[in-house]
Design an enzyme around this catalytic site. Sequence first.
Site, PDB file in Angstrom:
ATOM      1  N   CYS A   8      12.972  -0.237  -3.505  1.00  0.00           N
ATOM      2  CA  CYS A   8      14.443   0.470  -3.509  1.00  0.00           C
ATOM      3  C   CYS A   8      14.735   0.776  -4.769  1.00  0.00           C
ATOM      4  CB  CYS A   8      14.768  -0.276  -2.151  1.00  0.00           C
ATOM      5  SG  CYS A   8      13.757   0.407  -0.920  1.00  0.00           S
ATOM      6  N   ASN A  88      -2.379  -2.971  -0.922  1.00  0.00           N
ATOM      7  CA  ASN A  88      -3.134  -4.055  -0.383  1.00  0.00           C
ATOM      8  C   ASN A  88      -1.548  -4.376   1.059  1.00  0.00           C
ATOM      9  OD1 ASN A  88      -4.124  -5.664  -2.642  1.00  0.00           O
ATOM     10  ND2 ASN A  88      -1.931  -4.950  -3.993  1.00  0.00           N
ATOM     11  N   HIS A 101       2.877   1.088  -0.810  1.00  0.00           N
ATOM     12  CA  HIS A 101       3.080   1.523  -2.256  1.00  0.00           C
ATOM     13  C   HIS A 101       1.536   1.921  -2.547  1.00  0.00           C
ATOM     14  CE1 HIS A 101       3.165  -2.266  -3.303  1.00  0.00           C
ATOM     15  NE2 HIS A 101       2.519  -2.671  -3.991  1.00  0.00           N
ATOM     16  N   HIS A 103      -1.741   1.387  -5.472  1.00  0.00           N
ATOM     17  CA  HIS A 103      -2.225   1.638  -6.955  1.00  0.00           C
ATOM     18  C   HIS A 103      -2.843   2.071  -7.279  1.00  0.00           C
ATOM     19  CE1 HIS A 103      -0.425  -3.069  -7.126  1.00  0.00           C
ATOM     20  NE2 HIS A 103      -0.444  -2.747  -5.743  1.00  0.00           N
TER      21      HIS A 103
END
Length: 116
Positions: A8, A88, A101, A103
């Site tokens: 953030c 993950n 997120h 990767h």
Amino acid sequence: MAENCIFCKIIKGEIGGNFIRRKKDYVAFKDINPKAPVHVLIVPVKHFASLENADDKDKLLLGDLMIAVRDIARKLKISESGYKIVINNGEDSGQLVFHMHIHLLGGWQKVSHWKV
Ligand code: AMP
Ligand code: ZN
């Protein structure tokens, strides 16, 4: 925006990020500790800890993230050679940053030593 969330803070510009792309609903920046020659994180602006915390209403957003992966892979010229994507989720996966997120990993010449 969540308190004490490093992603953030990157999205808000409070911490620097090596941005590849900035959109209204997501950003993409280079991983600070790359595990592949190309290692980019695609991160929704909306804070939720992991896929487990995604809402059914987030399905358009999740689709946009996948299309972003495709386009960024093309931009970084790894779409033909190939790439991996990893998300993950939770402690046992090794997740370190609890802001969901993706990767994007690629850029190996011929051999990837990271077999999933
Ligand atoms: P995960 O284990 O899926 O939570 O991955 C978190 C990733 O964020 C790791 O690959 C870290 O190298 C990366 N990371 C942590 N801090 C930063 C930062 N300030 N800028 C870019 N990437 C970061
Ligand atoms: Zn966050």
